[in-house]
Design a protein around this motif. Structure first.
Motif, mmCIF file in Angstrom:
data_model
loop_
_atom_site.group_PDB
_atom_site.id
_atom_site.type_symbol
_atom_site.label_atom_id
_atom_site.label_comp_id
_atom_site.label_asym_id
_atom_site.label_seq_id
_atom_site.Cartn_x
_atom_site.Cartn_y
_atom_site.Cartn_z
ATOM 1 N N GLY A 56 -96.439 -7.206 129.858
ATOM 2 C CA GLY A 56 -95.035 -6.834 129.988
ATOM 3 C C GLY A 56 -94.741 -5.348 129.955
ATOM 4 N N ASN A 57 -95.687 -4.543 129.467
ATOM 5 C CA ASN A 57 -95.503 -3.087 129.474
ATOM 6 C C ASN A 57 -95.693 -2.502 130.868
ATOM 7 O OD1 ASN A 57 -98.256 -3.914 129.124
ATOM 8 N ND2 ASN A 57 -98.804 -1.785 128.795
ATOM 9 N N ILE A 58 -96.217 -3.329 131.787
ATOM 10 C CA ILE A 58 -96.437 -2.873 133.167
ATOM 11 C C ILE A 58 -95.554 -3.652 134.136
ATOM 12 C CG2 ILE A 58 -98.156 -2.631 135.007
ATOM 13 C CD1 ILE A 58 -100.275 -2.357 132.767
ATOM 14 N N ILE A 59 -95.650 -4.974 134.096
ATOM 15 C CA ILE A 59 -94.818 -5.792 134.978
ATOM 16 C C ILE A 59 -94.777 -7.219 134.463
ATOM 17 C CG2 ILE A 59 -96.654 -6.555 136.555
ATOM 18 C CD1 ILE A 59 -94.636 -5.958 138.862
ATOM 19 N N ARG A 60 -93.655 -7.876 134.686
ATOM 20 C CA ARG A 60 -93.491 -9.287 134.338
ATOM 21 C C ARG A 60 -93.252 -10.077 135.609
ATOM 22 N NH1 ARG A 60 -92.729 -11.567 129.543
ATOM 23 N NH2 ARG A 60 -92.526 -10.263 127.691
ATOM 24 N N GLY A 61 -94.026 -11.113 135.816
ATOM 25 C CA GLY A 61 -93.885 -11.913 137.026
ATOM 26 C C GLY A 61 -92.506 -12.512 137.190
ATOM 27 N N VAL A 62 -91.952 -13.033 136.095
ATOM 28 C CA VAL A 62 -90.622 -13.650 136.152
ATOM 29 C C VAL A 62 -89.575 -12.629 136.568
ATOM 30 C CG1 VAL A 62 -88.824 -14.770 134.803
ATOM 31 C CG2 VAL A 62 -91.208 -15.394 134.424
ATOM 32 N N VAL A 77 -116.468 -8.717 120.327
ATOM 33 C CA VAL A 77 -115.055 -9.059 120.526
ATOM 34 C C VAL A 77 -114.885 -9.435 121.994
ATOM 35 C CG1 VAL A 77 -112.678 -8.223 120.459
ATOM 36 C CG2 VAL A 77 -114.323 -7.472 118.716
ATOM 37 N N VAL A 78 -114.204 -10.538 122.248
ATOM 38 C CA VAL A 78 -113.976 -10.974 123.623
ATOM 39 C C VAL A 78 -112.481 -10.887 123.934
ATOM 40 C CG1 VAL A 78 -114.266 -12.804 125.331
ATOM 41 C CG2 VAL A 78 -115.948 -12.542 123.499
ATOM 42 N N ILE A 79 -112.152 -10.153 125.001
ATOM 43 C CA ILE A 79 -110.762 -10.021 125.446
ATOM 44 C C ILE A 79 -110.596 -10.881 126.692
ATOM 45 C CG2 ILE A 79 -108.925 -8.437 126.124
ATOM 46 C CD1 ILE A 79 -110.627 -6.173 124.869
ATOM 47 N N PHE A 80 -109.680 -11.831 126.614
ATOM 48 C CA PHE A 80 -109.452 -12.758 127.721
ATOM 49 C C PHE A 80 -108.296 -12.241 128.577
ATOM 50 C CE2 PHE A 80 -111.106 -15.265 124.132
ATOM 51 C CZ PHE A 80 -112.286 -15.731 124.707
ATOM 52 N N ALA A 81 -108.589 -11.936 129.846
ATOM 53 C CA ALA A 81 -107.605 -11.302 130.725
ATOM 54 C C ALA A 81 -107.222 -12.213 131.883
ATOM 55 C CB ALA A 81 -108.175 -9.988 131.267
ATOM 56 N N ALA A 82 -106.170 -11.824 132.593
ATOM 57 C CA ALA A 82 -105.666 -12.514 133.798
ATOM 58 C C ALA A 82 -105.099 -13.886 133.497
ATOM 59 C CB ALA A 82 -106.746 -12.606 134.877
ATOM 60 N N GLY A 83 -104.602 -14.064 132.289
ATOM 61 C CA GLY A 83 -103.947 -15.324 131.943
ATOM 62 C C GLY A 83 -104.873 -16.512 132.099
ATOM 63 N N THR A 84 -104.314 -17.617 132.552
ATOM 64 C CA THR A 84 -105.128 -18.802 132.825
ATOM 65 C C THR A 84 -105.696 -18.758 134.239
ATOM 66 O OG1 THR A 84 -103.282 -20.110 133.716
ATOM 67 C CG2 THR A 84 -103.626 -20.185 131.322
ATOM 68 N N GLY A 85 -105.275 -17.755 135.014
ATOM 69 C CA GLY A 85 -105.666 -17.679 136.421
ATOM 70 C C GLY A 85 -104.708 -18.418 137.333
ATOM 71 N N ASN A 86 -103.659 -18.991 136.735
ATOM 72 C CA ASN A 86 -102.674 -19.765 137.493
ATOM 73 C C ASN A 86 -101.266 -19.228 137.271
ATOM 74 O OD1 ASN A 86 -104.491 -22.112 138.344
ATOM 75 N ND2 ASN A 86 -104.731 -22.142 136.128
ATOM 76 N N PRO A 87 -100.422 -19.246 138.313
ATOM 77 C CA PRO A 87 -99.027 -18.837 138.122
ATOM 78 C C PRO A 87 -98.268 -19.859 137.278
ATOM 79 C CG PRO A 87 -99.330 -19.751 140.313
ATOM 80 C CD PRO A 87 -100.703 -19.655 139.697
ATOM 81 N N TYR A 88 -97.109 -19.449 136.782
ATOM 82 C CA TYR A 88 -96.206 -20.302 136.010
ATOM 83 C C TYR A 88 -96.704 -20.598 134.588
ATOM 84 C CZ TYR A 88 -93.945 -21.037 140.520
ATOM 85 O OH TYR A 88 -93.322 -20.837 141.729
ATOM 86 N N GLY A 140 -95.473 -12.729 142.002
ATOM 87 C CA GLY A 140 -95.070 -11.986 140.811
ATOM 88 C C GLY A 140 -95.996 -12.260 139.641
ATOM 89 N N ASP A 141 -96.354 -13.523 139.462
ATOM 90 C CA ASP A 141 -97.267 -13.877 138.379
ATOM 91 C C ASP A 141 -98.665 -13.323 138.616
ATOM 92 O OD1 ASP A 141 -95.313 -15.137 136.968
ATOM 93 O OD2 ASP A 141 -95.939 -17.177 137.444
#
Length: 239
Positions: free
Chosen positions: A53-59, A127-138, A72-73
């Motif tokens: 959200g500090n860069i862009i929000r899909g919604v 430490v593992v950082i999980f990025a790109a959400g679930t890989g799915n929009p919505y 957007g997502d």
């Protein structure tokens, strides 16, 4: 093998921007790195999910109708990768071993998410950082945090925010807002509370996964919570 504690910490993207409201503040990265380092030093296995959200929000970007919600997502997913790489750099600069795993393939920047590989990294103290959400929009990064926590068998999800926990209404707008120390999953889904989105909470409920909401800017807070001090946070769990 000793049964180590394993947690997943969810940071909001907005928190990285500090007072600027946009971008990434180095002082906040350093603060986060110090807090995570304390966990690792205490033999706690740590996964991280960061919003964008500090860069862009899909919604938000899709509201005007020019950009489709799906696109957007996708843009929001890329924002989380940017934040994940920034946190990786901060953690590595503090001496930690870190891996970023993306739900979308982008081998030039990070690993692709594989559950068994994530487990192995955590077992090795990375430490593992999980990025790109679930890989799915919505799907939100809150849902991602719960999903990844379930997949890696985390003991809890800590949602690190700008407030001390959950209130019955917005404490910034209402002086009579009441702090809620513990909530059920159903209470957490009430419209006036909204700890996380309903999909995330429902998934946590199905897996009896505790959700802890705390102030990320209280030094030492994460370690205290994991060690059992829940006086400065709210907990969503089975009652």
């Amino acid at each position: 093998m000793q049964d180590k504690k394993r947690v997943l910490v969810k940071f909001s993207g907005e928190a990285l921007s500090g007072e600027n409201g946009f971008g990434i503040e180095n002082s906040i990265l350093k603060f986060i790195a110090n807090e995570i380092k304390e966990l690792v030093k205490n033999d706690i296995e740590v996964g991280i999910v960061i919003g964008g959200g500090n860069i862009i929000r899909g919604v938000s970007v899709a509201k005007g109708g020019l950009i489709k919600r799906t696109s957007g997502d996708h843009m929001g997913m890329l924002a989380t990768v940017i934040n994940a790489i920034a946190i990786q750099e901060a953690l590595e600069s503090s001496g930690l071993d870190v891996r970023v795993q993306s739900a979308i393939q982008m081998e030039a920047f990070c690993e692709t998410y594989i559950m068994r590989r994530a487990h192995r990294h955590l077992e090795k103290g990375r430490v593992v950082i999980f990025a790109a959400g679930t890989g799915n929009p919505y799907f939100t990064t809150d849902t991602t945090a719960i999903l990844r926590a379930v997949e890696i068998n985390a003991h809890m999800v800590i949602k690190a925010t700008k407030v001390n926990g959950v209130y019955d209404k917005d404490p910034n707008k209402f002086n009579d807002a009441v702090f809620l120390q513990t909530l059920t999953y159903d209470e957490a889904m009430q419209d006036n509370i909204k700890v996380m989105d309903d999909t995330a909470i429902a998934l946590a409920k199905d897996n009896s996964l505790p959700i802890v909401v705390c102030n990320m800017f209280e030094e030492g807070n994460l370690l205290k919570i994991i060690q059992g001090d829940t006086s400065l946070c709210s907990i969503v769990k089975n009652q």
